[in-house]
Design an enzyme around this catalytic site. Structure first.
Site, short mmCIF file in Angstrom:
data_model
loop_
_atom_site.label_atom_id
_atom_site.label_comp_id
_atom_site.label_asym_id
_atom_site.label_seq_id
_atom_site.Cartn_x
_atom_site.Cartn_y
_atom_site.Cartn_z
N ARG A 179 -3.50 -7.19 -1.63
CA ARG A 179 -3.28 -5.73 -1.67
C ARG A 179 -2.73 -5.31 -3.03
O ARG A 179 -3.10 -4.24 -3.55
CB ARG A 179 -2.37 -5.27 -0.54
N LYS A 232 -0.36 1.24 -3.37
CA LYS A 232 1.10 1.10 -3.43
C LYS A 232 1.49 1.27 -4.90
O LYS A 232 1.68 0.31 -5.64
CB LYS A 232 1.53 -0.27 -2.89
N GLU A 280 1.64 8.50 8.68
CA GLU A 280 2.50 7.31 8.75
C GLU A 280 3.95 7.72 8.53
O GLU A 280 4.24 8.90 8.36
CB GLU A 280 2.07 6.28 7.71
N1 PLP Z 1 3.40 2.80 4.70
C1 PLP Z 1 4.05 2.88 3.54
C2 PLP Z 1 4.08 4.17 2.81
C3 PLP Z 1 4.71 1.75 3.01
O1 PLP Z 1 5.36 1.83 1.84
C4 PLP Z 1 4.70 0.56 3.75
C5 PLP Z 1 5.41 -0.62 3.25
O2 PLP Z 1 4.84 -1.47 2.63
C6 PLP Z 1 3.99 0.52 4.97
C7 PLP Z 1 3.35 1.66 5.40
C8 PLP Z 1 3.91 -0.72 5.80
O3 PLP Z 1 3.02 -1.65 5.21
P1 PLP Z 1 3.26 -3.20 5.38
O4 PLP Z 1 3.25 -3.49 6.83
O5 PLP Z 1 2.10 -3.82 4.68
O6 PLP Z 1 4.55 -3.51 4.75
#
Ligand code: PLP
Length: 286
Positions: free
Chosen positions: A50, A149, A182
């Site tokens: 990712r 990200k 989210e």
């Molecule tokens: N949504 C956002 C905005 C995030 O910053 C994160 C953290 O990484 C997540 C969702 C959850 O993603 P993950 O389960 O890959 O950590």
């Protein structure tokens, strides 16, 4: 504490970049958040994949192979004797003159920060978190794509400020169309009449914990329905839980002051929290 900085491991106090780093000047860069449990890194390859996808999406070439990045992450933990940790790889566009043009920055800067880390929400996993819907939108069609990200987390920070002001533990976003998106740092699952729902990832981060949760639910014989959801679905849910690397799997028992279900973590959520604890402590890259 030693920080990885472009191939070296330097003390925290020396792990500094320039004010001309475009990561600082323009938020031009990408990052990941990864956990280690019992000396094993959870879903290492998925996080590295990712990170590289985020970088590709902003046309940033990371000057390490994925294997080198994985090794650097593992070595950062070894050097710091960390077994239960949060790991933060960061790649910025690099140092250049003022001005947006990335061609000013020939060499990206790569940092890996790690620190000891336990449960993010402490005893709230049993009690449940409170959520607040926020007015900031998670826009799926601009440069701050929720799928990247990037080092620009202003949307999420503004959402967090709004949640703080309203006294909630986590902010809940909708997108520009009013669809559920989210949390400020986690994905959302809704349970209604024994069925599990989560939004498609066009308007939220392709969470690695989200994918893990869908697999764990499938192992329990529970199918996850990936579909567009709205405010109504949130307010009328029997159970809600959020998933994220930092948050793990955590129940949300109140939204905007309204109890979800009976206001206590529900049975499917309970199974998910337990299943997630099991998988994180029994798998991973040593
Ligand atoms: N949504 C956002 C905005 C995030 O910053 C994160 C953290 O990484 C997540 C969702 C959850 O993603 P993950 O389960 O890959 O950590």
């Amino acid at each position: 504490l030693l920080i990885y900085y472009n191939g070296d491991y330097v003390p925290k106090s020396e792990a500094t970049t320039s004010v001309y780093d475009h990561g600082f000047l323009y938020g031009d860069g990408v990052f990941e958040g990864i956990r280690a449990y019992n000396g094993r890194v959870f879903k290492l390859r998925e996080h590295v994949d990712r990170l590289y996808d985020s970088a590709r999406a902003i046309a940033l070439n990371i000057p390490l192979s994925k294997e080198e990045m994985e090794e650097a992450i593992l070595e950062t933990l070894r050097k710091n004797n960390l077994t239960d940790a949060y790991i933060r790889p960061i790649v910025s566009r690099g140092i250049g003159d003022l001005g947006l043009d990335p061609r000013k920055c020939p060499i990206p800067n790569v940092f890996i920060i790690s620190q000891e880390w336990g449960a993010m929400y402490g005893d709230l996993y049993e009690v449940g978190l409170t959520g607040v819907t926020v007015s900031v939108r998670r826009n799926s069609c601009d440069a701050l794509s929720p799928n990247i990200k990037s080092l620009n987390y202003l949307n999420n920070i503004l959402a967090k400020i709004e949640a703080n002001e309203k006294g909630g533990d986590e902010a809940i976003f909708f997108d520009q169309n009013g669809y559920l998106s989210e949390g400020s740092g986690d994905n959302i699952f809704i349970i209604k009449n024994g069925k599990v729902y989560t939004p498609p990832t066009i308007n939220n981060l392709k969470g690695i914990t989200r994918a893990t949760a869908i697999e764990l639910l499938a192992d329990m014989g529970i199918e996850t329905h990936v579909e567009n959801l709205g405010m109504f679905d949130l307010y009328t849910a029997d159970e809600i839980f959020v998933t994220g690397t930092a948050a793990e799997a955590a129940p949300l028992v109140k939204v905007d002051g309204r109890p979800i279900g009976d206001g206590k973590p529900g049975p499917i959520t309970g199974k998910m929290v337990a299943a997630f604890e099991h998988i994180t402590t029994t798998t991973g890259t040593p």
